[in-house]
Write a protein that holds these residues in place. Structure first.
Motif, PDB file in Angstrom:
ATOM      1  N   ILE A   1       0.416  23.710  58.370  1.00 32.18           N
ATOM      2  CA  ILE A   1       1.313  22.584  58.483  1.00 32.18           C
ATOM      3  C   ILE A   1       0.984  21.282  58.331  1.00 32.18           C
ATOM      4  O   ILE A   1       1.679  20.455  57.769  1.00 32.18           O
ATOM      5  CB  ILE A   1       2.081  22.887  60.071  1.00 32.18           C
ATOM      6  CG1 ILE A   1       2.646  24.293  60.138  1.00 32.18           C
ATOM      7  CG2 ILE A   1       3.088  21.907  60.437  1.00 32.18           C
ATOM      8  CD1 ILE A   1       2.992  24.645  61.493  1.00 32.18           C
ATOM      9  N   LEU A   2      -0.089  20.782  59.170  1.00 30.12           N
ATOM     10  CA  LEU A   2      -0.541  19.239  58.797  1.00 30.12           C
ATOM     11  C   LEU A   2      -0.827  19.165  57.359  1.00 30.12           C
ATOM     12  O   LEU A   2      -0.617  18.239  56.711  1.00 30.12           O
ATOM     13  CB  LEU A   2      -1.849  19.306  59.478  1.00 30.12           C
ATOM     14  CG  LEU A   2      -1.634  18.858  60.949  1.00 30.12           C
ATOM     15  CD1 LEU A   2      -3.254  18.700  61.462  1.00 30.12           C
ATOM     16  CD2 LEU A   2      -0.848  17.838  61.319  1.00 30.12           C
ATOM     17  N   ARG A   3      -1.442  20.200  56.450  1.00 30.14           N
ATOM     18  CA  ARG A   3      -1.530  19.912  55.112  1.00 30.14           C
ATOM     19  C   ARG A   3      -0.284  19.593  54.379  1.00 30.14           C
ATOM     20  O   ARG A   3      -0.236  18.651  53.532  1.00 30.14           O
ATOM     21  CB  ARG A   3      -1.951  21.331  54.582  1.00 30.14           C
ATOM     22  CG  ARG A   3      -2.100  21.462  52.834  1.00 30.14           C
ATOM     23  CD  ARG A   3      -1.942  22.806  52.524  1.00 30.14           C
ATOM     24  NE  ARG A   3      -1.067  23.542  52.551  1.00 30.14           N
ATOM     25  CZ  ARG A   3      -0.694  24.780  52.289  1.00 30.14           C
ATOM     26  NH1 ARG A   3      -1.267  25.479  51.818  1.00 30.14           N
ATOM     27  NH2 ARG A   3       0.511  25.298  52.729  1.00 30.14           N
ATOM     28  N   ASP A   4       0.930  20.336  54.786  1.00 30.48           N
ATOM     29  CA  ASP A   4       2.079  20.053  54.252  1.00 30.48           C
ATOM     30  C   ASP A   4       2.711  18.880  54.565  1.00 30.48           C
ATOM     31  O   ASP A   4       3.346  17.814  53.854  1.00 30.48           O
ATOM     32  CB  ASP A   4       3.201  21.169  54.450  1.00 30.48           C
ATOM     33  CG  ASP A   4       2.781  22.500  53.527  1.00 30.48           C
ATOM     34  OD1 ASP A   4       1.980  22.488  52.621  1.00 30.48           O
ATOM     35  OD2 ASP A   4       3.339  23.447  53.744  1.00 30.48           O
TER      36      ASP A   4
ATOM     37  N   SER B   1      -3.154   9.817  63.790  1.00 31.79           N
ATOM     38  CA  SER B   1      -4.217  10.578  64.147  1.00 31.79           C
ATOM     39  C   SER B   1      -4.126  11.928  63.176  1.00 31.79           C
ATOM     40  O   SER B   1      -5.072  12.264  62.674  1.00 31.79           O
ATOM     41  CB  SER B   1      -3.636  11.168  65.487  1.00 31.79           C
ATOM     42  OG  SER B   1      -4.798  12.301  65.915  1.00 31.79           O
ATOM     43  N   ALA B   2      -2.898  12.110  62.487  1.00 30.96           N
ATOM     44  CA  ALA B   2      -2.877  13.284  61.455  1.00 30.96           C
ATOM     45  C   ALA B   2      -3.349  12.741  60.139  1.00 30.96           C
ATOM     46  O   ALA B   2      -4.179  13.322  59.607  1.00 30.96           O
ATOM     47  CB  ALA B   2      -1.529  13.568  61.403  1.00 30.96           C
TER      48      ALA B   2
ATOM     49  N   ARG C   1      -7.136  14.026  57.680  1.00 29.66           N
ATOM     50  CA  ARG C   1      -7.191  14.212  56.208  1.00 29.66           C
ATOM     51  C   ARG C   1      -8.602  14.618  55.544  1.00 29.66           C
ATOM     52  O   ARG C   1      -8.834  15.645  54.904  1.00 29.66           O
ATOM     53  CB  ARG C   1      -6.635  13.056  55.313  1.00 29.66           C
ATOM     54  CG  ARG C   1      -5.784  13.513  54.245  1.00 29.66           C
ATOM     55  CD  ARG C   1      -5.323  12.195  53.330  1.00 29.66           C
ATOM     56  NE  ARG C   1      -4.271  11.585  54.148  1.00 29.66           N
ATOM     57  CZ  ARG C   1      -2.995  11.494  53.856  1.00 29.66           C
ATOM     58  NH1 ARG C   1      -2.648  11.815  52.803  1.00 29.66           N
ATOM     59  NH2 ARG C   1      -2.123  10.746  54.508  1.00 29.66           N
ATOM     60  N   PRO C   2      -9.850  14.051  56.004  1.00 23.04           N
ATOM     61  CA  PRO C   2     -10.836  14.088  55.625  1.00 23.04           C
ATOM     62  C   PRO C   2     -11.365  15.331  55.894  1.00 23.04           C
ATOM     63  O   PRO C   2     -12.255  16.135  55.295  1.00 23.04           O
ATOM     64  CB  PRO C   2     -11.877  13.193  56.133  1.00 23.04           C
ATOM     65  CG  PRO C   2     -10.931  11.777  56.435  1.00 23.04           C
ATOM     66  CD  PRO C   2      -9.592  12.572  56.922  1.00 23.04           C
TER      67      PRO C   2
ATOM     68  N   LEU D   1     -12.521   8.248  50.012  1.00 26.01           N
ATOM     69  CA  LEU D   1     -11.360   9.079  49.624  1.00 26.01           C
ATOM     70  C   LEU D   1     -10.189   8.591  50.659  1.00 26.01           C
ATOM     71  O   LEU D   1      -9.986   9.635  51.608  1.00 26.01           O
ATOM     72  CB  LEU D   1     -11.696  10.535  49.438  1.00 26.01           C
ATOM     73  CG  LEU D   1     -12.721  10.902  48.554  1.00 26.01           C
ATOM     74  CD1 LEU D   1     -12.558  12.389  48.263  1.00 26.01           C
ATOM     75  CD2 LEU D   1     -12.114  10.544  47.002  1.00 26.01           C
ATOM     76  N   MET D   2      -9.592   7.565  50.361  1.00 30.47           N
ATOM     77  CA  MET D   2      -8.515   7.052  51.445  1.00 30.47           C
ATOM     78  C   MET D   2      -7.169   7.432  50.787  1.00 30.47           C
ATOM     79  O   MET D   2      -6.974   7.469  49.618  1.00 30.47           O
ATOM     80  CB  MET D   2      -8.676   5.509  51.931  1.00 30.47           C
ATOM     81  CG  MET D   2      -9.981   5.269  52.318  1.00 30.47           C
ATOM     82  SD  MET D   2     -10.477   5.855  53.855  1.00 30.47           S
ATOM     83  CE  MET D   2      -9.629   4.705  54.844  1.00 30.47           C
ATOM     84  N   SER D   3      -6.222   7.655  51.465  1.00 31.70           N
ATOM     85  CA  SER D   3      -4.704   7.350  51.057  1.00 31.70           C
ATOM     86  C   SER D   3      -4.529   5.992  50.991  1.00 31.70           C
ATOM     87  O   SER D   3      -4.915   5.465  51.849  1.00 31.70           O
ATOM     88  CB  SER D   3      -3.843   8.472  52.091  1.00 31.70           C
ATOM     89  OG  SER D   3      -2.654   8.403  51.695  1.00 31.70           O
ATOM     90  N   PRO D   4      -3.705   5.598  50.558  1.00 33.81           N
ATOM     91  CA  PRO D   4      -2.965   6.210  49.216  1.00 33.81           C
ATOM     92  C   PRO D   4      -3.562   6.326  48.057  1.00 33.81           C
ATOM     93  O   PRO D   4      -2.946   6.919  46.723  1.00 33.81           O
ATOM     94  CB  PRO D   4      -1.465   5.450  49.102  1.00 33.81           C
ATOM     95  CG  PRO D   4      -1.919   3.822  49.322  1.00 33.81           C
ATOM     96  CD  PRO D   4      -3.211   4.043  50.095  1.00 33.81           C
TER      97      PRO D   4
END
Lengths: 182, 182
Positions: free
Chosen positions: B28-31, B85-86, B90-91, A135-138
């Motif tokens: 905030i990271l989610r957004d 790093s952000a 995501r995972p 599940l990688m972006s993009p």
């Protein structure tokens, strides 16, 4: 608590953090999932103030993540067992461990995920259950679900508007924008 | 902050939470990872007090998770971009979404992970990168890594001792105990 509650938010991240987002809670879950059961075991592992530990244990019991069980009648003593919901939380901790080991462990890892039989180190990645695709972006993106309210959709709209302005009014056709509207 | 810092802890979960464990930071990271860039975009999405948002954005910049970039000279205006790093974080959010959708979304999911091209919903699971095996308990367990200090090993010892007492002195031979000593 002094901070605003996330309880009225719809987002599954906010609702999760409402249960485990207090300072200390995830570390208590970490220890519970490693086998800690009793107050003094948590206390020694975490070096946490006893009144704070009591509050956090009670909060995790209320949220359905720990089950309190008496193991001694006289004196009355309790232990705390992870529930199914807490065991389901393990993958979150695994990805936090992986992220922390990658970015914040210059001296090498101090906590690993290992094969319980062989001790071989595992390297956790997130994939789609059905297809096995990472599940990688993009390739994958977040999208508002069927139950989403207006606030959860707002970020998408703001990003789309910014994109539209940046491209001087041309319609946004990025894969990301497409996925969000599908 | 009023609470104890986790900065002196070795555990990768604690070190991660030291960067993203403050109330609001993960939202905030989610957004940011969904495309929010500007102060008012975060503010509208989160309905967060402006002074709190400023503190959290600054803290995420200090931790290397957001990059502050000026997009307007007069008046000076800044936007916040997720760093590598952000993006690596995501995972963690995906597994939080999955956990929240499973346990705390009785009305149905309001945030989904989807294929960016087709919009098909993805179901995230954590597997071992090399073998593809799902990282399920009891097949996989946490173990102290090579750099672990005494405190991180304490929970294992406490659980082992409790097991030994419970089995009236017989040596602990569960797979879990074995993995921890290997």
């Amino acid at each position: 608590m002094q901070h605003k509650s996330f309880a009225d938010m719809q987002c599954p991240i906010a609702r999760s953090l409402e249960r485990v987002g207090e300072w200390w809670s995830m570390l208590i879950l970490r220890d519970a999932l490693r086998g800690a059961r009793r107050f003094d075991e948590f206390q020694k592992s975490l070096a946490i103030a006893p009144n704070m530990l009591t509050r956090r244990l009670n909060s995790l019991v209320e949220s359905g993540l720990l089950e309190r069980r008496r193991y001694s009648a006289r004196p009355p003593r309790y232990e705390y067992l992870p529930t199914e919901s807490a065991r389901d939380f393990r993958p979150v901790l695994w990805m936090l461990i992986s992220w922390g080991n990658k970015h914040f462990a210059p001296e090498g890892p101090s906590l690993l995920i290992v094969d319980a039989k062989t001790g071989a180190r595992a390297d956790p990645i997130v994939v789609d259950r059905a297809t096995g695709r990472p599940l990688m972006s993009p390739d994958f993106a977040l999208a508002a679900g069927p139950a989403a309210n207006g606030r959860l959709r707002r970020v998408d709209r703001a990003a789309d508007e910014r994109t539209a302005v940046a491209s001087e009014g041309a319609p946004a056709k990025s894969p990301k924008a497409k996925s969000r509207s599908s």
